[in-house]
Write an enzyme that holds these catalytic residues in place. Sequence first.
Site, PDB file in Angstrom:
ATOM      1  N   ASP A 156       0.644  -1.280   0.087  1.00 33.97           N
ATOM      2  CA  ASP A 156      -0.288   0.208  -0.428  1.00 33.97           C
ATOM      3  C   ASP A 156       0.765   1.270   0.183  1.00 33.97           C
ATOM      4  O   ASP A 156       2.182   1.441   1.276  1.00 33.97           O
ATOM      5  CB  ASP A 156      -1.096  -0.030   1.438  1.00 33.97           C
ATOM      6  CG  ASP A 156      -1.449  -0.919   1.152  1.00 33.97           C
ATOM      7  OD1 ASP A 156      -1.962  -1.767   0.105  1.00 33.97           O
ATOM      8  OD2 ASP A 156      -2.459  -1.303   2.716  1.00 33.97           O
ATOM      9  N   ARG A 157       0.589   2.734  -0.803  1.00 33.13           N
ATOM     10  CA  ARG A 157       0.826   3.086  -0.945  1.00 33.13           C
ATOM     11  C   ARG A 157       1.878   4.153   0.060  1.00 33.13           C
ATOM     12  O   ARG A 157       2.513   4.671   0.549  1.00 33.13           O
ATOM     13  CB  ARG A 157       0.256   4.636  -1.166  1.00 33.13           C
ATOM     14  CG  ARG A 157       1.301   6.019  -1.252  1.00 33.13           C
ATOM     15  CD  ARG A 157      -0.112   6.851  -1.822  1.00 33.13           C
ATOM     16  NE  ARG A 157      -1.076   7.260  -1.495  1.00 33.13           N
ATOM     17  CZ  ARG A 157      -1.418   7.879  -0.680  1.00 33.13           C
ATOM     18  NH1 ARG A 157      -0.326   9.126  -0.001  1.00 33.13           N
ATOM     19  NH2 ARG A 157      -2.402   7.943   0.218  1.00 33.13           N
TER      20      ARG A 157
END
Length: 503
Positions: free
Chosen positions: A263-264
């Site tokens: 995930d970012r």
Amino acid sequence: MMSNSKDAAAVETESIQDKAMSHRSENETSCSVNQLIDMKKEDTTDLTDMIKTPIMPDTPEAVSTSSKRLNRMRRRGRLHKRQIESAAEGVDLKDGEVNNLKRQKVDNEEDNLQYHHAETDWYIENGLRKVYPYQYTYLCYCKGRWKGKTILDVLNSEFMSSSLEFHTRQIENGGVKVNGKSIRPDYTLKGKNELISNLVHRHELPVTSQPIQIIANTDDYLAVNKPSSVPVHPCGRYRHNSLTFMLSRDHGFHNLRTLYRLDRLTSGLIIFGKNSTSTNVIMDQIKSRQVSKTYLCRVEGSFPEGKVECKEPLDKVHPKIGTWRVRDGGKQSHTIFERVNCNGTSSVVRCYPQTGRTHQIRVHLQFLGHPILNDPLYNDDVWGPSKGKGGHYGKTDEELYHDLLELHSTKIFEDLVPDTGSESSSCVTKPKHHDLIFNSKQDSETHLLRLTPDPNCDFCLKKYQDPTPDKLTIYLHALSYKGDGWEFSTEEPDWAKENWSLQ
């Protein structure tokens, strides 16, 4: 563990302005990996040379190439610069063939990469890595669901971050073209053979300025410690501020093959393959669940001692949003948790995901009543009075969906500065010399010139305030990955240390 020849501290203190790479070639790759690679080399053809020649559609079969593949080729730097320019200048479709775009061999791949890298530059301000706004042409073939709709309706429904007035102005000014020809807002799209180009003044969101740490650099693999807030590959409003672009431009690593994504907001270990053979070795182990993964997180409250297992199935809250919840009939999911330490108000927990579902660790921790301490999505009252503990939300799926949409909109626009009647713009930033670091040689005057607002740009007409670096971080970190004959790991983040306290 395979490590870089420099110690971690030396890598972290490396100057941002230096372009020298801190890599080394490692010869101690495990025998079992080498044996697997040798076996595969006997019966596997490397496709690298085949994909170096970008193919633009000039036959009916090629015309049907999906937009995903077109954008994927472009993101990886495989579209020749002239092909991109041709799409914006004019494409004459005749009998299903694109005549103006011919198959072009990229004679010098380095020149092609430099073309994409030269689109803009980056600088650091107040702990954030920012990208100067730049002109960019989006290319996309007409999707089946767009057929019969006007171009204005499509832009307004698919790209909601910009206003209807902006899309109308963009079309009327010739920024949007179909098959290289200017159109009117009421133009009706006819089908998949139509190539849509959209020239925009592109603004990217800032990320933290924390440097990328090189963990290992061998002939077959590159392992790095990804900073929080940086997406692995270009997506949405991130391109030059994505990990693959940063590694290519600033460190000289091109054509990396992504083995998995984080995930970012999640920091930690990312492993890239450097050729198709070595990539397949790890990919096969990941698919057959032969890879041991260890994550670290800091959660709310006193997490139970010993090992805790969660096997709750996961499903999307709604098909239109990428948010997940525990639901019967969802995808099989399994995570093992183990408490490391507790300071009374929060706990550090090791996570061993046995499956690899999107947001799996975050949703399972929410279900257990110990969401990640600073998770902006799954540790929010939008999930109900108990924040989703035990899968209880206190509302219907439809209500939860609409509440999450509202939360998402709030997160997007919370950085908008209230209108005070001033003429300031999102493109204009007053330089603070002690907080500014330029990537290239330039002065403050050049810096301001590159931030000059575009009168036709919707984002330039709004003023934004920067998020603080701590708002771009989540206390979730990919610590190590271990497979048959190989292992990579990073150091533990500061927030995982026992004497850590929330400032």
